[in-house]
Design a protein around this motif. Structure first.
Motif, PDB file in Angstrom:
ATOM      1  N   THR A   1       0.830  -1.200   0.000  1.00  0.00           N
ATOM      2  CA  THR A   1       0.000   0.000   0.000  1.00  0.00           C
ATOM      3  C   THR A   1       0.869   1.256   0.000  1.00  0.00           C
ATOM      4  O   THR A   1       0.622   2.196  -0.754  1.00  0.00           O
ATOM      5  N   LEU A   2       1.900   1.243   0.852  1.00  0.00           N
ATOM      6  CA  LEU A   2       2.771   2.419   0.922  1.00  0.00           C
ATOM      7  C   LEU A   2       3.542   2.604  -0.374  1.00  0.00           C
ATOM      8  O   LEU A   2       3.714   3.720  -0.863  1.00  0.00           O
ATOM      9  N   ASP A   3       3.993   1.475  -0.966  1.00  0.00           N
ATOM     10  CA  ASP A   3       4.704   1.544  -2.255  1.00  0.00           C
ATOM     11  C   ASP A   3       3.817   2.203  -3.301  1.00  0.00           C
ATOM     12  O   ASP A   3       4.248   3.084  -4.040  1.00  0.00           O
ATOM     13  N   ASP A   4       2.575   1.751  -3.316  1.00  0.00           N
ATOM     14  CA  ASP A   4       1.632   2.247  -4.304  1.00  0.00           C
ATOM     15  C   ASP A   4       1.387   3.745  -4.107  1.00  0.00           C
ATOM     16  O   ASP A   4       1.378   4.525  -5.051  1.00  0.00           O
ATOM     17  N   LEU A   5       1.222   4.105  -2.831  1.00  0.00           N
ATOM     18  CA  LEU A   5       0.948   5.497  -2.506  1.00  0.00           C
ATOM     19  C   LEU A   5       2.135   6.376  -2.918  1.00  0.00           C
ATOM     20  O   LEU A   5       1.985   7.433  -3.517  1.00  0.00           O
ATOM     21  N   GLU A   6       3.330   5.869  -2.620  1.00  0.00           N
ATOM     22  CA  GLU A   6       4.546   6.614  -2.937  1.00  0.00           C
ATOM     23  C   GLU A   6       4.618   6.847  -4.452  1.00  0.00           C
ATOM     24  O   GLU A   6       4.892   7.949  -4.921  1.00  0.00           O
TER      25      GLU A   6
ATOM     26  N   LEU B   1      15.098  11.440  -5.373  1.00  0.00           N
ATOM     27  CA  LEU B   1      13.964  11.245  -6.274  1.00  0.00           C
ATOM     28  C   LEU B   1      14.370  10.351  -7.454  1.00  0.00           C
ATOM     29  O   LEU B   1      13.655   9.409  -7.817  1.00  0.00           O
ATOM     30  N   ILE B   2      15.540  10.629  -7.999  1.00  0.00           N
ATOM     31  CA  ILE B   2      15.983   9.842  -9.172  1.00  0.00           C
ATOM     32  C   ILE B   2      16.154   8.370  -8.793  1.00  0.00           C
ATOM     33  O   ILE B   2      15.725   7.465  -9.508  1.00  0.00           O
TER      34      ILE B   2
ATOM     35  N   LEU C   1       2.134   9.465  -5.611  1.00  0.00           N
ATOM     36  CA  LEU C   1       2.520  10.831  -5.246  1.00  0.00           C
ATOM     37  C   LEU C   1       3.674  11.332  -6.107  1.00  0.00           C
ATOM     38  O   LEU C   1       3.694  12.500  -6.511  1.00  0.00           O
ATOM     39  N   ILE C   2       4.619  10.423  -6.398  1.00  0.00           N
ATOM     40  CA  ILE C   2       5.749  10.829  -7.238  1.00  0.00           C
ATOM     41  C   ILE C   2       5.247  11.209  -8.630  1.00  0.00           C
ATOM     42  O   ILE C   2       5.632  12.241  -9.193  1.00  0.00           O
ATOM     43  N   LEU C   3       4.341  10.379  -9.161  1.00  0.00           N
ATOM     44  CA  LEU C   3       3.797  10.668 -10.495  1.00  0.00           C
ATOM     45  C   LEU C   3       3.077  12.011 -10.507  1.00  0.00           C
ATOM     46  O   LEU C   3       3.244  12.809 -11.434  1.00  0.00           O
ATOM     47  N   GLU C   4       2.321  12.252  -9.445  1.00  0.00           N
ATOM     48  CA  GLU C   4       1.565  13.506  -9.413  1.00  0.00           C
ATOM     49  C   GLU C   4       2.514  14.705  -9.325  1.00  0.00           C
ATOM     50  O   GLU C   4       2.298  15.728  -9.982  1.00  0.00           O
ATOM     51  N   ALA C   5       3.563  14.535  -8.524  1.00  0.00           N
ATOM     52  CA  ALA C   5       4.529  15.639  -8.380  1.00  0.00           C
ATOM     53  C   ALA C   5       5.198  15.918  -9.728  1.00  0.00           C
ATOM     54  O   ALA C   5       5.369  17.077 -10.124  1.00  0.00           O
ATOM     55  N   LEU C   6       5.537  14.847 -10.421  1.00  0.00           N
ATOM     56  CA  LEU C   6       6.185  15.023 -11.728  1.00  0.00           C
ATOM     57  C   LEU C   6       5.254  15.745 -12.699  1.00  0.00           C
ATOM     58  O   LEU C   6       5.657  16.624 -13.448  1.00  0.00           O
TER      59      LEU C   6
ATOM     60  N   LYS D   1      14.119   5.196 -10.432  1.00  0.00           N
ATOM     61  CA  LYS D   1      14.772   4.004 -11.008  1.00  0.00           C
ATOM     62  C   LYS D   1      14.208   2.746 -10.366  1.00  0.00           C
ATOM     63  O   LYS D   1      13.796   1.803 -11.036  1.00  0.00           O
ATOM     64  N   LYS D   2      14.186   2.780  -9.019  1.00  0.00           N
ATOM     65  CA  LYS D   2      13.754   1.604  -8.264  1.00  0.00           C
ATOM     66  C   LYS D   2      12.327   1.197  -8.642  1.00  0.00           C
ATOM     67  O   LYS D   2      11.984   0.025  -8.722  1.00  0.00           O
ATOM     68  N   LYS D   3      11.520   2.194  -8.873  1.00  0.00           N
ATOM     69  CA  LYS D   3      10.110   1.910  -9.151  1.00  0.00           C
ATOM     70  C   LYS D   3       9.834   1.799 -10.641  1.00  0.00           C
ATOM     71  O   LYS D   3       8.685   1.569 -11.048  1.00  0.00           O
ATOM     72  N   GLY D   4      10.855   2.012 -11.423  1.00  0.00           N
ATOM     73  CA  GLY D   4      10.686   1.910 -12.871  1.00  0.00           C
ATOM     74  C   GLY D   4       9.729   2.952 -13.411  1.00  0.00           C
ATOM     75  O   GLY D   4       8.952   2.691 -14.329  1.00  0.00           O
ATOM     76  N   ILE D   5       9.753   4.152 -12.803  1.00  0.00           N
ATOM     77  CA  ILE D   5       8.839   5.201 -13.266  1.00  0.00           C
ATOM     78  C   ILE D   5       9.484   5.987 -14.413  1.00  0.00           C
ATOM     79  O   ILE D   5      10.634   6.423 -14.310  1.00  0.00           O
ATOM     80  N   VAL D   6       8.703   6.146 -15.456  1.00  0.00           N
ATOM     81  CA  VAL D   6       9.178   6.973 -16.558  1.00  0.00           C
ATOM     82  C   VAL D   6       8.426   8.293 -16.447  1.00  0.00           C
ATOM     83  O   VAL D   6       7.224   8.298 -16.165  1.00  0.00           O
ATOM     84  N   CYS D   7       9.142   9.400 -16.645  1.00  0.00           N
ATOM     85  CA  CYS D   7       8.469  10.692 -16.546  1.00  0.00           C
ATOM     86  C   CYS D   7       7.298  10.765 -17.517  1.00  0.00           C
ATOM     87  O   CYS D   7       7.420  10.333 -18.665  1.00  0.00           O
ATOM     88  N   PRO D   8       6.172  11.312 -17.073  1.00  0.00           N
ATOM     89  CA  PRO D   8       4.948  11.262 -17.855  1.00  0.00           C
ATOM     90  C   PRO D   8       5.097  11.799 -19.284  1.00  0.00           C
ATOM     91  O   PRO D   8       4.618  11.182 -20.216  1.00  0.00           O
ATOM     92  N   ASP D   9       5.756  12.943 -19.398  1.00  0.00           N
ATOM     93  CA  ASP D   9       5.848  13.473 -20.753  1.00  0.00           C
ATOM     94  C   ASP D   9       7.221  13.224 -21.371  1.00  0.00           C
ATOM     95  O   ASP D   9       7.610  13.839 -22.345  1.00  0.00           O
TER      96      ASP D   9
END
Ligand code: ATP
Ligand code: MG
Length: 463
Positions: free
Chosen positions: A413-418, A447-448, A421-426, A452-460
């Motif tokens: 749950t915390l991972d998901d929430l994190e 943040l970087i 929030l990161i996506l929204e901030a980006l 990486k750890k979460k495999g998030i790609v910046c939205p745009d």
């Protein structure tokens, strides 16, 4: 219903009163007879009486002395004097000295019953006064419960059904969900509605005081007990008592309450007389009592005694569609109370209120509206007028999280929430990591790493 009225008859020729006594007993009064003033005094030390009917002319201690004793030591007791023919002046004198009424000999049953009824009425008015003084009013009725959501409809259905029974009800729900209001509604939909509804907050009163509040005490039961006092169970006779915040009750009182629930009888503090009352019990708590039982903080046997019919009051955030109704209700109520013209709220402000998770439930909503009514100028209430925490809640986009019956995985749950929030901030930062990190209170490298750890790609796609 049997009146809980105790009558002491004092007459040196008790036989003449035999018939009267029998009739009173048939009427449901609890009558004791003694044949002298001295016996009356000693009876008053063992029991307390609602009414004393005393002959005036008796050998030894006369009726006037009996009257003086009661007015001094038992001011709550009504004294009725019985006078022989031709002694009307004495009767008037007795009234001046505090007698409640006088009757001429031979005592006429109808007259006597009338006098007792009057005493009873005055007593119940006095009791009501005591209740009013503790700010207990039958303000809340069923029609005051606002809400049309599915959850509330089922709750109304439940209240109606439960009101018909005499069973003990345990009302559970978060703080501010309206548990007391619901207890009220149960009482006013029951056969007991013409008798008193007596709430008592078991969490707000220290243990020793609570014991005497509930069970009453005799004169001298403890230092400071200058007068005898009826407890809430006695005041609720024929009606309903709400044991609010039952989860806060001390172990010692839990035992005493359990005994009372089993026997419907108790003794006042410092008293030996057994008092029997007919009271319907409702209990309310915002604690998880099952958990308290598991942690040995609450007696299991008492829990089962109370939890005959459980009612669970849903939190406000789950009552779909009820927030606009409540907002409208509280706006009207508070504008009216403050004699202001009715204020309106903008659609967007209402949306924000609907999205908020209301940890303090209806009480929190009511407080917010009351404040808005006072604080805002004329015109519509806008988003900007709303308290910061409520606006901020909306901005953070955190939806209410709840632990269902099946439980959750805190880590997931915390991972998901994190991640959310990161996506929204980006997104807010237009993909600029420096800015996004600032919004999150992180430094850029942290943040970087997280991205990486979460495999998030910046939205745009901006790096
Ligand atoms: N459905 C409702 N409609 C209108 N008013 C409500 C409703 N529910 C609660 N209220 C109001 O909200 C306030 C809090 O309600 P109440 O005292 O009954 O809550 P509670 O569950 O007993 O809270 P606590 O656990 O904190 O004692 C009261 O002023 C009550 O009138
Ligand atoms: Mg309450």
């Amino acid at each position: 219903m049997k009146p809980l009225f105790r009558v002491l008859v004092v007459d040196d020729e008790p036989l003449t009163l035999q018939l009267v006594v029998e009739s009173l007993t048939v009427e449901g009064y609890d009558v004791q007879i003694v044949s002298s003033g001295a016996e009356a005094i000693s009876a008053s030390q063992k029991n307390d009486f609602d009414v004393v009917i005393t002959d005036l002319a008796m050998p030894g201690m006369g009726g006037m002395e009996v009257l003086a004793h009661f007015t001094e030591h038992h001011p709550d007791t009504f004294v009725v004097v019985v006078t022989g023919y031709g002694t009307i002046e004495t009767a008037v004198g007795a009234m001046k000295r505090g007698a409640f009424d006088y009757l001429a000999k031979p005592a006429n049953l109808d007259e006597l019953l009338f006098t007792l009824k009057r005493a009873q009425e005055i007593r119940s008015l006095k009791d009501e006064n005591v209740l009013l003084r503790t700010q207990i009013q039958e303000q809340h009725r069923f029609d005051r419960i606002i809400g049309q959501s599915q959850l509330m409809q089922s709750l109304y259905h439940m209240i109606r059904r439960v009101a018909k029974s005499h069973s003990t009800v345990l009302i559970m729900g978060e703080s501010g969900t309206g548990k007391e209001l619901i207890a009220n509604a149960i009482h006013y939909h029951s056969e007991r509605k013409d008798n008193t509804f007596v709430p008592i907050n078991c969490g707000a009163i220290p243990e020793e005081l609570l014991e005497s509040e509930l069970f009453g005490h005799e004169r001298g039961a403890f230092t400071g007990a200058l007068r005898e006092r009826r407890g809430r169970f006695e005041l609720a006779h024929g009606g309903t008592i709400l044991l609010d915040e039952i989860g806060e009750m001390s172990p010692k009182l839990q035992v005493k309450l359990l005994r009372f629930l089993q026997e419907k009888k108790f003794q006042r503090l410092g008293g030996s007389r057994t008092i029997e009352v007919d009271v319907r019990i409702l209990a309310a708590t915002n604690k998880n009592l099952e958990r308290a039982v598991a942690a040995s903080e609450f007696r299991e046997d008492l829990f089962y005694r109370l939890n005959v019919i459980p009612i669970i009051v849903p939190p406000l955030r789950e009552r779909e569609g009820d927030i606009p109704l409540l907002v409208d209700h509280f706006l009207r109520q508070h504008c009216q109370k403050k004699e202001l013209s009715l204020k309106r709220i903008s659609k967007s402000a209402l949306d924000v209120l609907e999205r908020y998770n209301w940890p303090g439930n209806v009480r929190e909503l009511e407080n917010v509206i009351e404040r808005l009514v006072i604080m805002t100028e004329d015109g519509e209430i806008e988003v900007d007028d709303l308290p910061q925490r409520i606006r901020a809640y909306q901005e953070s986009g955190i939806k209410h999280l709840e632990i269902g019956e099946a439980g959750i995985s805190l880590k997931d749950t915390l991972d998901d929430l994190e991640k959310r929030l990161i996506l929204e901030a980006l997104q807010k930062a237009g993909g600029v990591k420096n800015k996004a990190a600032k919004l999150l209170g992180l430094n850029r490298t942290t943040l970087i790493e997280k991205l990486k750890k979460k495999g998030i790609v910046c939205p745009d796609g901006v790096a």
